[in-house]
Design a protein around this motif. Structure first.
Motif, PDB file in Angstrom:
ATOM      1  N   UNK A  88       0.860  -1.180   0.000  1.00 26.63           N
ATOM      2  CA  UNK A  88       0.000   0.000   0.000  1.00 26.63           C
ATOM      3  C   UNK A  88       0.898   1.232   0.000  1.00 26.63           C
ATOM      4  N   UNK A  89       1.224   1.722  -1.203  1.00 23.67           N
ATOM      5  CA  UNK A  89       2.197   2.812  -1.292  1.00 23.67           C
ATOM      6  C   UNK A  89       1.570   4.104  -1.778  1.00 23.67           C
ATOM      7  N   UNK A  90       0.716   3.987  -2.798  1.00 18.18           N
ATOM      8  CA  UNK A  90       0.215   5.172  -3.483  1.00 18.18           C
ATOM      9  C   UNK A  90      -1.256   5.439  -3.174  1.00 18.18           C
ATOM     10  N   UNK A  91      -1.564   6.707  -3.002  1.00 16.75           N
ATOM     11  CA  UNK A  91      -2.953   7.110  -2.720  1.00 16.75           C
ATOM     12  C   UNK A  91      -3.890   6.769  -3.879  1.00 16.75           C
ATOM     13  N   UNK A  92      -3.372   6.815  -5.114  1.00 15.46           N
ATOM     14  CA  UNK A  92      -4.229   6.602  -6.282  1.00 15.46           C
ATOM     15  C   UNK A  92      -4.196   5.157  -6.805  1.00 15.46           C
ATOM     16  N   UNK A  93      -3.657   4.241  -6.005  1.00 14.94           N
ATOM     17  CA  UNK A  93      -3.717   2.801  -6.315  1.00 14.94           C
ATOM     18  C   UNK A  93      -4.373   2.123  -5.121  1.00 14.94           C
ATOM     19  N   UNK A  94      -5.658   1.836  -5.277  1.00 13.02           N
ATOM     20  CA  UNK A  94      -6.436   1.273  -4.160  1.00 13.02           C
ATOM     21  C   UNK A  94      -6.461  -0.247  -4.201  1.00 13.02           C
ATOM     22  N   UNK A  95      -6.681  -0.841  -3.046  1.00 11.73           N
ATOM     23  CA  UNK A  95      -6.687  -2.310  -2.957  1.00 11.73           C
ATOM     24  C   UNK A  95      -7.761  -2.931  -3.848  1.00 11.73           C
ATOM     25  N   UNK A  96      -8.786  -2.175  -4.185  1.00 13.85           N
ATOM     26  CA  UNK A  96      -9.860  -2.706  -5.029  1.00 13.85           C
ATOM     27  C   UNK A  96      -9.527  -2.634  -6.527  1.00 13.85           C
ATOM     28  N   UNK A  97      -8.462  -1.927  -6.890  1.00 13.63           N
ATOM     29  CA  UNK A  97      -8.086  -1.816  -8.308  1.00 13.63           C
ATOM     30  C   UNK A  97      -7.476  -3.131  -8.789  1.00 13.63           C
TER      31      UNK A  97
END
Length: 215
Positions: A88-97
Motif C-alpha cells: 500500500x504505497x500510493x494514494x491513487x492505487x487502491x486495494x480494489x483496483x
C-alpha cells in the motif's frame, strides 16, 4: 548457450535475480485478428501465449493503442514471473483496483516509480523514454549489466537526429535498449516523448526476455 541458474526450474543468465522465472506457454497458437499485418505479430503472440499480455478482447489486441502505467506494471511483473508483493504505497492505487498487486510488485523490485511519493498516476500513458527506463530495470533483474559509460551513451545516441529531446535521466536506459536490440536502432529518430504503442512494448519485452534466455 543457455547457462542454468541454481533455480532448477528456470533458465536465464547466471546473474539474474532468483525471483525471475521463465514463463511457460499456456495458450498454444494464441493470436488476434488485428495483428495479422503487424511487424510485431510474432512478439505479441509469444507474450500472449504465455499469459503475459492480454488483448482488449479475446480477438482484438489494439496494437497501435497506447499503454497505461498500470498496464505496463502488470505485464512486466508477469513477464518476469515475479511473486506478487502487495504494498500500500500510493494514494491513487487502491486495494480494489485490478492492478493493485502488480503495481506493488513492480515498485518493490524497483522497476517502476511513482510520479511523486504518494501518487503513481496509474492511468497515465507511457512514453518511449519511460518504457526504456522501466525495461532497463527489468533487464538488470534478468542479469544484465545496464551501466554504460558516458562516452558509450553519447556514441549510441548520436546516431539519432533528436537526441537533444531526450531527458537526462533516460539517456543511459535508451542507449542500453538500443545497444541490446531491445529498441530498433534502424530508425532516424528516438521520439523519446512520444507515447509508446502496445505492440512496441510487447516487442521491447519480448526482446528483453529473448536476450535473457527466458523464452
Amino acid at each position: 548457450d543457455v547457462r542454468m541458474t541454481k533455480d532448477s526450474d528456470s533458465s536465464g543468465l547466471v546473474n539474474k535475480n532468483p525471483d525471475v522465472k521463465k514463463m511457460p506457454v499456456l495458450y498454444n497458437g494464441k493470436t488476434f485478428d488485428d495483428i495479422k499485418i503487424s511487424r510485431y505479430k510474432t512478439q505479441i503472440e509469444a507474450l500472449a501465449s504465455r499469459g503475459i499480455i492480454n488483448g482488449k478482447t479475446n480477438r482484438v489486441f489494439e496494437p497501435e493503442s497506447t499503454m497505461t502505467r498500470a498496464e505496463f506494471a502488470t505485464i512486466i511483473t508477469r513477464s518476469l514471473g515475479l511473486e506478487i508483493k502487495e504494498k500500500d504505497i500510493f494514494k491513487d492505487v487502491r486495494t480494489s483496483d485490478w492492478f493493485y498487486p502488480y503495481v506493488g510488485t513492480a515498485f518493490s523490485y524497483g522497476i517502476v516509480n511513482g510520479v511523486s511519493e504518494s501518487e503513481f498516476h496509474p492511468n497515465g500513458t507511457i512514453t518511449r523514454e519511460e518504457a526504456s527506463a522501466m525495461v532497463s530495470r527489468a533487464a538488470k533483474l534478468c542479469g544484465h549489466n545496464t551501466q554504460l559509460t558516458t562516452n558509450k551513451v553519447r556514441n549510441i545516441l548520436s546516431a539519432f537526429s533528436d537526441t537533444a529531446k531526450t531527458s537526462d535521466w533516460a539517456k543511459e536506459s535508451l542507449a542500453f535498449c538500443y545497444s541490446k536490440g531491445i529498441l530498433d536502432s534502424n530508425t532516424q529518430k528516438i521520439n523519446p516523448k512520444e507515447c509508446v504503442t502496445r505492440a512496441e512494448i510487447a516487442s521491447m519485452l519480448y526482446n528483453t526476455l529473448n536476450i535473457s534466455n527466458l523464452l
